[in-house]
Write a protein that holds these residues in place. Structure first.
Motif, PDB file in Angstrom:
ATOM      1  N   PHE A  11     -22.525 -12.759  -1.579  1.00 24.08           N
ATOM      2  CA  PHE A  11     -23.495 -11.899  -2.252  1.00 24.08           C
ATOM      3  C   PHE A  11     -23.761 -12.382  -3.668  1.00 24.08           C
ATOM      4  O   PHE A  11     -22.854 -12.885  -4.343  1.00 24.08           O
ATOM      5  CB  PHE A  11     -22.962 -10.467  -2.343  1.00 24.08           C
ATOM      6  N   GLU A  12     -24.987 -12.191  -4.096  1.00 22.28           N
ATOM      7  CA  GLU A  12     -25.273 -12.341  -5.520  1.00 22.28           C
ATOM      8  C   GLU A  12     -24.939 -10.984  -6.142  1.00 22.28           C
ATOM      9  O   GLU A  12     -25.268  -9.938  -5.579  1.00 22.28           O
ATOM     10  CB  GLU A  12     -26.757 -12.661  -5.703  1.00 22.28           C
ATOM     11  N   GLU A  13     -24.264 -10.992  -7.267  1.00 20.66           N
ATOM     12  CA  GLU A  13     -23.847  -9.728  -7.872  1.00 20.66           C
ATOM     13  C   GLU A  13     -24.865  -9.286  -8.919  1.00 20.66           C
ATOM     14  O   GLU A  13     -25.381 -10.093  -9.684  1.00 20.66           O
ATOM     15  CB  GLU A  13     -22.480  -9.889  -8.556  1.00 20.66           C
ATOM     16  N   LEU A  14     -25.176  -8.004  -8.916  1.00 15.68           N
ATOM     17  CA  LEU A  14     -26.093  -7.481  -9.932  1.00 15.68           C
ATOM     18  C   LEU A  14     -25.592  -6.095 -10.359  1.00 15.68           C
ATOM     19  O   LEU A  14     -25.395  -5.215  -9.524  1.00 15.68           O
ATOM     20  CB  LEU A  14     -27.519  -7.393  -9.363  1.00 15.68           C
ATOM     21  N   VAL A  15     -25.363  -5.939 -11.660  1.00 13.23           N
ATOM     22  CA  VAL A  15     -24.884  -4.649 -12.175  1.00 13.23           C
ATOM     23  C   VAL A  15     -26.045  -3.940 -12.856  1.00 13.23           C
ATOM     24  O   VAL A  15     -26.749  -4.521 -13.684  1.00 13.23           O
ATOM     25  CB  VAL A  15     -23.720  -4.863 -13.174  1.00 13.23           C
ATOM     26  N   HIS A  35     -19.294   4.667  -9.699  1.00  8.21           N
ATOM     27  CA  HIS A  35     -20.049   3.457  -9.359  1.00  8.21           C
ATOM     28  C   HIS A  35     -20.575   3.602  -7.945  1.00  8.21           C
ATOM     29  O   HIS A  35     -19.862   4.103  -7.086  1.00  8.21           O
ATOM     30  CB  HIS A  35     -19.164   2.213  -9.427  1.00  8.21           C
ATOM     31  N   HIS A  37     -22.010   1.314  -4.827  1.00  6.47           N
ATOM     32  CA  HIS A  37     -22.204  -0.064  -4.349  1.00  6.47           C
ATOM     33  C   HIS A  37     -23.256  -0.071  -3.246  1.00  6.47           C
ATOM     34  O   HIS A  37     -23.202   0.761  -2.344  1.00  6.47           O
ATOM     35  CB  HIS A  37     -20.887  -0.636  -3.823  1.00  6.47           C
ATOM     36  N   ARG A  39     -25.203  -2.850  -0.760  1.00  5.44           N
ATOM     37  CA  ARG A  39     -25.398  -4.242  -0.322  1.00  5.44           C
ATOM     38  C   ARG A  39     -26.696  -4.320   0.461  1.00  5.44           C
ATOM     39  O   ARG A  39     -26.948  -3.472   1.317  1.00  5.44           O
ATOM     40  CB  ARG A  39     -24.221  -4.706   0.527  1.00  5.44           C
ATOM     41  N   LEU A  47     -27.602  -9.364  -1.561  1.00  4.43           N
ATOM     42  CA  LEU A  47     -27.434  -8.898  -2.934  1.00  4.43           C
ATOM     43  C   LEU A  47     -26.453  -7.727  -2.949  1.00  4.43           C
ATOM     44  O   LEU A  47     -26.533  -6.836  -2.108  1.00  4.43           O
ATOM     45  CB  LEU A  47     -28.810  -8.452  -3.453  1.00  4.43           C
ATOM     46  N   HIS A  48     -25.522  -7.783  -3.885  1.00  2.00           N
ATOM     47  CA  HIS A  48     -24.587  -6.669  -4.051  1.00  2.00           C
ATOM     48  C   HIS A  48     -24.913  -5.951  -5.362  1.00  2.00           C
ATOM     49  O   HIS A  48     -24.691  -6.481  -6.441  1.00  2.00           O
ATOM     50  CB  HIS A  48     -23.144  -7.212  -4.067  1.00  2.00           C
ATOM     51  N   THR A  50     -24.282  -3.083  -8.060  1.00  2.00           N
ATOM     52  CA  THR A  50     -23.318  -2.109  -8.537  1.00  2.00           C
ATOM     53  C   THR A  50     -24.062  -1.211  -9.528  1.00  2.00           C
ATOM     54  O   THR A  50     -24.500  -1.666 -10.585  1.00  2.00           O
ATOM     55  CB  THR A  50     -22.133  -2.791  -9.245  1.00  2.00           C
TER      56      THR A  50
END
Ligand code: ZN
Length: 366
Positions: A11-15, A35, A37, A39, A47-48, A50
């Motif tokens: 996954f690409e992480e995006l906060v 939080h 989550h 996906r 894309l993940h 948060t």
């Protein structure tokens, strides 16, 4: 059911943070309380997300029990969806603009983008897409924009029954812009039920501020009365298609009668085919018995074999013609049958002529 992501998915992480961190009620700076989550498949890869959720820490503030989420999340994906807006729009577009089937969409997503979805999931997204398109089509502002340059509208109403015994879908269409205005499945075609749709059509034209030039429909009693009441003075024309059908009915009856007579005349295909097949079988036995005789000329057997195949081909063609029920009022099935049988006859005549010519030739030479 939540999507089951394979373990090896990268996954690409995006906060995402809440855009405005101050409480809309008391103005205090809000604190992170949870939080979320999420996906999701996008065309740029999995894309993940948060999402940092916040609430007002002031216990006496009415907003204390409320949780605020980052608005940016909705720009990427709707809650509980497993595909982002890009994939969602792609699915809807392939289905409705390109008329792809669900399995075709599923395979293409898997082959080209490694997005694995079930048929059920794709169908669910297609339904949502449809609901969104319908809502947009009925949006009064957009409708007014579409009809800005139109002076008068032409309306039509018709009921479509997808299957016998099922409820009928009534559709109101506007013909100058060729748009479906709205559709509703009615349990009965009673005057009161149909009237509701006509009232709605009147409200739409009033809101648009357009005059109705003419109404078009078949002559169902509920349409006739309802339109006369809701649209007094507006001409009501009989739909050309229904008119054509009614006009064609006596012609189609005669046509079907002619078909019966042609079928009665052209019969006995089965015995002809059986005769050819029986002869073939007889020859097979003979040739097996005489296989030791190498000097026997093979010609006569091959010739009749070939002739038998031609006869069988003719039988197949004629059977196809007799079973063909296609064609509408403009080119009725009986007429098609008569034309096709005429062609078979011409073809047979040509063969006879060729045979006569061949025999005559041989005669002269010999
Ligand atoms: Zn507060």
């Amino acid at each position: 059911m939540p999507y089951c992501w394979p373990k090896e998915t990268v996954f690409e992480e995006l906060v995402l943070n809440v855009e405005d961190r101050f409480c809309p009620v008391c103005g205090r700076r809000m604190s992170i309380c949870d939080h979320r989550h999420h996906r999701v498949f996008t065309f740029d890869g999995p894309l993940h997300l948060t999402c940092k959720l916040v609430h007002c820490p002031n216990e006496s503030c009415p907003a204390h029990r409320r949780t605020f989420s980052p608005e940016a999340e909705m720009g990427i994906v709707m809650p509980w969806w497993v595909v982002g807006w890009d994939v969602f729009c792609w699915i809807g577009h392939r289905r409705f603009a390109r008329h792809w089937s669900v399995p075709q969409i599923r395979e293409e997503l898997d082959d080209s983008y490694r997005i694995v979805l079930s048929d059920d999931a794709i169908e669910k997204y297609i339904h949502r897409y449809q609901a969104m398109v319908a809502a947009r089509q009925q949006d009064p502002r957009l409708l007014a924009e579409t009809y800005r340059d139109v002076e008068e509208v032409v309306l039509s109403i018709d009921g479509l029954q997808p299957e016998k015994g099922h409820e009928t879908l009534y559709v109101v269409r506007e013909l100058t812009k060729k748009r479906v205005w709205f559709a509703e499945a009615l349990l009965s075609s009673s005057e009161a039920e149909v009237r509701r749709l006509l009232v709605q059509a009147r409200q739409w034209t009033e809101r648009l501020g357009k005059r109705v030039r003419v109404w078009m429909s078949d002559k169902q009693e509920a349409f006739l009365k309802g339109i006369e009441t809701e649209f007094p003075g507006v001409p009501h024309r009989y739909c050309e298609n229904h008119f054509m059908h009614d006009l064609a009915k006596p012609v189609l009856d005669m046509d079907s009668n002619a078909k019966v007579q042609m079928r009665r005349k052209v019969r006995g295909l089965r015995p002809i085919e059986r005769e050819v097949l029986d002869k073939r079988r007889g020859q097979d036995i003979q040739s097996e018995e005489g296989s030791s005789n190498c000097n026997a000329p093979p010609e006569p057997s091959n010739l009749s074999e070939e002739a038998g195949a031609v006869v069988l081909d003719y039988c197949v063609a004629v059977r196809g013609i007799l079973n063909d029920n296609h064609g509408g009022p403009l080119y009725p099935p009986g007429l098609r049958m008569s034309d096709a049988l005429g062609e078979v006859r011409q073809s047979l005549d040509r063969n006879f002529e060729a045979k006569k010519g061949g025999a005559a030739k041989r005669c002269c030479n010999g």
